[in-house]
Every structure is written in structure tokens, then in C-alpha cells.
Write an enzyme that holds these catalytic residues in place. Structure first.
Site, PDB file in Angstrom:
ATOM      1  N   ARG A  33       0.836  -1.217   0.000  1.00  0.00           N
ATOM      2  CA  ARG A  33       0.000   0.000   0.000  1.00  0.00           C
ATOM      3  C   ARG A  33       0.869   1.264   0.000  1.00  0.00           C
ATOM      4  O   ARG A  33       0.549   2.274   0.600  1.00  0.00           O
ATOM      5  CB  ARG A  33      -0.971   0.010   1.184  1.00  0.00           C
ATOM      6  CG  ARG A  33      -1.847  -1.249   1.291  1.00  0.00           C
ATOM      7  CD  ARG A  33      -2.610  -1.543   0.000  1.00  0.00           C
ATOM      8  NE  ARG A  33      -3.517  -2.672   0.119  1.00  0.00           N
ATOM      9  CZ  ARG A  33      -3.312  -3.882  -0.436  1.00  0.00           C
ATOM     10  NH1 ARG A  33      -2.220  -4.120  -1.174  1.00  0.00           N
ATOM     11  NH2 ARG A  33      -4.194  -4.842  -0.292  1.00  0.00           N
ATOM     12  N   ALA A  69       0.137   4.372   2.590  1.00  0.00           N
ATOM     13  CA  ALA A  69      -0.354   3.972   3.920  1.00  0.00           C
ATOM     14  C   ALA A  69       0.595   4.412   5.028  1.00  0.00           C
ATOM     15  O   ALA A  69       0.494   3.928   6.156  1.00  0.00           O
ATOM     16  CB  ALA A  69      -0.555   2.467   3.961  1.00  0.00           C
ATOM     17  N   LEU A  71       4.119   5.371   7.264  1.00  0.00           N
ATOM     18  CA  LEU A  71       5.347   4.715   7.710  1.00  0.00           C
ATOM     19  C   LEU A  71       5.250   3.199   7.559  1.00  0.00           C
ATOM     20  O   LEU A  71       4.233   2.609   7.923  1.00  0.00           O
ATOM     21  CB  LEU A  71       5.546   5.063   9.191  1.00  0.00           C
ATOM     22  CG  LEU A  71       6.786   4.518   9.876  1.00  0.00           C
ATOM     23  CD1 LEU A  71       8.029   5.202   9.317  1.00  0.00           C
ATOM     24  CD2 LEU A  71       6.691   4.755  11.386  1.00  0.00           C
ATOM     25  N   LEU A  73       5.422   0.115   8.951  1.00  0.00           N
ATOM     26  CA  LEU A  73       5.421  -0.277  10.368  1.00  0.00           C
ATOM     27  C   LEU A  73       6.294  -1.508  10.626  1.00  0.00           C
ATOM     28  O   LEU A  73       6.756  -1.708  11.740  1.00  0.00           O
ATOM     29  CB  LEU A  73       3.988  -0.516  10.832  1.00  0.00           C
ATOM     30  CG  LEU A  73       3.097   0.744  10.796  1.00  0.00           C
ATOM     31  CD1 LEU A  73       1.628   0.389  11.013  1.00  0.00           C
ATOM     32  CD2 LEU A  73       3.542   1.770  11.831  1.00  0.00           C
ATOM     33  N   GLU A 119       1.784  13.125   5.804  1.00  0.00           N
ATOM     34  CA  GLU A 119       2.937  14.021   5.994  1.00  0.00           C
ATOM     35  C   GLU A 119       3.636  14.280   4.660  1.00  0.00           C
ATOM     36  O   GLU A 119       4.054  15.402   4.359  1.00  0.00           O
ATOM     37  CB  GLU A 119       3.904  13.414   7.025  1.00  0.00           C
ATOM     38  CG  GLU A 119       3.280  13.343   8.413  1.00  0.00           C
ATOM     39  CD  GLU A 119       4.168  12.680   9.459  1.00  0.00           C
ATOM     40  OE1 GLU A 119       4.636  11.556   9.209  1.00  0.00           O
ATOM     41  OE2 GLU A 119       4.390  13.290  10.525  1.00  0.00           O
ATOM     42  N   GLU A 139      -1.745   7.285  14.421  1.00  0.00           N
ATOM     43  CA  GLU A 139      -0.570   7.027  15.259  1.00  0.00           C
ATOM     44  C   GLU A 139      -0.959   6.655  16.691  1.00  0.00           C
ATOM     45  O   GLU A 139      -0.382   5.741  17.291  1.00  0.00           O
ATOM     46  CB  GLU A 139       0.364   8.257  15.264  1.00  0.00           C
ATOM     47  CG  GLU A 139       1.203   8.427  13.999  1.00  0.00           C
ATOM     48  CD  GLU A 139       0.460   9.046  12.821  1.00  0.00           C
ATOM     49  OE1 GLU A 139      -0.767   9.255  12.928  1.00  0.00           O
ATOM     50  OE2 GLU A 139       1.106   9.316  11.795  1.00  0.00           O
TER      51      GLU A 139
END
Ligand code: 1HE
Length: 263
Positions: A33, A69, A71, A73, A119, A139
Site C-alpha cells: 500500500r 499507507a 510509515l 510499520l 505528511e 498514530e
């Protein structure tokens, strides 16, 4: 980088197709993504540090159904504080390069524009969104905080108050609301976001290059200055642009009722 119409592939995460004065940058991690991993941050850094000669405007898009999508993770399950700090500061450096590097960046948004994806979008200058676009700052739900510049750039768009609410509730903001809030400036029909972004990019590339450069360089900085300094900086930018040859051409073209031919 050479000044030709060409395709560049940055570490298989970012593709750049250069056509004349426009570079079409596409994030190529649709299976994930378009989550932003370290390789992708490195690829943005490489592209914006040394853009192909002659490129004036970038169209930034994501391959597949989503813009990004956020950072990645999977790279962040466990990291010491100092590494998180370095990682965040690196994002800031690269997002600054996108926002203030001198190129105009037009983003084509669709699907997820989440966390770091928002961001990234907030570092661009003109944003087009398809109806599928969703904006979210999840977040808090992941037990983390923003780190890629949102407290400054996203808050500048929607205000700290609304950003606080979005972070606390992690609610999804849809395309229509996003347009009203300023996350996007233009709405495009499904599947037509990139074409609309390209159309805008071509029009912007036709502006006087120094005017474009000053718009992307000066405005965000002036916002950080006290009023008196901002007004002084504005006058300097006006003096620079209005004494350049393109200003004479622009004003003459208007009076002669023709299209200007800028450098
Ligand atoms: C990912 C990521 C990711 C998907 N990092 N791998 N961002 C988020 O919290 C958003 C997390 N992602 C989602 O909420 C959903 O994936 C979407 C709504 C974007 C899309 O849903 P869907 O059903 O189409 O896809 P999926 O099945 O959830 O994900 C497909 C694959 O992409 C899957 O990997 P696979 O190997 O199991 O196939 C997912 O793990 C992977 N994937 N998103 C890593 N973000 C600088 S600080 C910024 C802080 C943040 O950005 S926090 C917000 C992070």
C-alpha cells in the site's frame, strides 16, 4: 542525472519518468500500500537532491489503489529512542527537500493518505484527490506519535485544534471533507487524478521559473517569520522577480494580448 526523456528506477520503490519539464514520480510498493520504508525515503532524497536537468514540476502518485499507507510499520516494531529520533529527523530533512527544494510538486491522491502518507502529501504544493481518498492520523492507535513533520505541516493546513481531534479519535476523513479542509485543492473523478495533476503540472511549468521558485521557497518560510521580517522578505522576492527578463516578457505579453514565452 541526464536531461533526457527517460525512466529512472530508484531501488525498485520509486519510478521517475521524465517528459520534457515534468517528472512523473510514482511510488511502486502497491503490495504494501505504498508504505514508506527507509529505501523509499532514500529514493526521495536521491531524486530531490539531484533532479533531472530541466525538470520544473513533479507529479507525485502511488501505484495501485493507494497514495501511501504511511510509515512502513514492519521496520519499526522496536527501536531505541535515539534511532527513532534520527529516523524522524531524516524524514524532516527529506520532506523539507520536497517542500523547499525548488521544484513544484503536484500530488495525485487516492485511497490511503495515512500517517506518513499525509505528511508526505502535506510537503507537496498542489494536491488533487480522487473520491476514494481517505485521510487519517492513526498514530495514537498504534501507540506512537507523528514524526514526519505533521505537527508543523498538517497543523498548518487544518490547524492544531483539528489535528488534535484527528489524532485522538483516529477517525477517517473522506475526500469531500478533505477538500473542504484543504488536504486537497482539486477533486478529480475516479481514475483521473493523475491526468488532472499532470494537466496542472503542465500549466505550472509554463509559469516563469523564477516566480515558481520564489513561490515554493518564500511562502512557507515567510509564514515562520515575524510580520516585519516576512514583509521585508516579500519585497526582496518581488524585487528579484520583477527585475528578471521574464517579468518584462510576462507584462509585455499581457499588453500585446499573447501567451508569454518564458525562459
Ligand atoms: C503495510 C502498511 C504499513 C499496509 N506498513 N506494511 N500507517 C497505518 O497505520 C496504516 C496501515 N494500513 C492500513 O490501515 C491498511 O493497510 C490500508 C487501509 C492502507 C489498506 O487496507 P487493505 O485491506 O487494502 O490492505 P492490507 O491487507 O491491510 O495490507 C496489504 C499489505 O500491505 C499487508 O502486507 P502483507 O505482506 O500481509 O500482504 C500489510 O501489512 C501491508 N501494509 N500498510 C507496513 N503502514 C514518520 S512517522 C509516520 C507515522 C505513521 O505513518 S503511522 C501510520 C502507519
Amino acid at each position: 542525472m541526464p536531461a533526457t526523456s527517460a525512466t529512472f528506477d530508484h531501488a525498485s520503490v520509486l519510478r521517475a519518468v521524465v517528459e520534457d519539464r515534468i517528472a512523473r514520480l510514482t511510488i511502486t510498493r502497491p503490495d504494501k500500500r505504498n508504505a514508506v520504508n527507509d529505501a523509499l525515503i532514500g529514493a526521495f532524497d536521491a531524486f530531490f537532491s539531484d533532479p533531472p536537468e530541466g525538470v520544473r514540476v513533479v507529479v507525485l502518485a502511488g501505484e495501485g489503489e493507494h497514495f501511501s499507507a504511511g510509515l512502513d510499520l514492519s521496520e519499526h516494531v522496536s527501536r531505541p529512542a535515539a534511532d527513532v529520533m534520527r529516523h524522524s529527523r531524516n524524514w524532516h530533512r527529506v520532506m523539507d527537500k520536497i517542500q523547499l527544494g525548488g521544484l513544484v510538486v503536484v500530488a495525485a491522491l487516492k485511497g490511503a493518505v495515512i500517517g506518513g502518507g499525509l505528511e508526505l502529501a502535506a510537503s507537496t504544493h498542489v494536491r488533487v484527490a480522487e473520491p476514494s481518498t481517505i485521510y487519517q492520523l492513526p498514530e495514537g492507535r498504534r501507540g506512537i506519535f507523528v514524526g514526519g513533520g505533521a505537527t508543523v505541516r498538517v497543523a498548518r493546513i487544518i490547524g492544531a485544534d483539528r489535528m488534535t481531534e484527528m489524532m485522538l479519535t483516529a477517525r477517517i476523513c473522506g475526500a469531500e471533507e478533505g477538500l473542504a479542509l484543504g488536504f486537497a485543492h482539486y477533486a478529480a473523478a475516479a481514475g483521473e487524478g493523475e491526468a488532472r495533476a499532470l494537466e496542472l503540472a503542465r500549466a505550472i511549468a509554463g509559469n516563469a521559473p523564477l516566480s515558481n521558485y520564489l513561490v515554493v521557497q518564500a511562502l512557507a518560510r515567510i509564514q515562520d517569520m515575524p510580520k516585519a521580517d516576512g514583509l521585508f522578505a516579500e519585497s526582496l522576492a518581488a524585487a528579484l522577480s520583477q527585475t528578471a527578463p521574464d517579468a518584462e516578457e510576462g507584462l509585455r505579453a499581457f499588453l500585446e494580448k499573447r501567451k508569454p514565452r518564458f525562459s
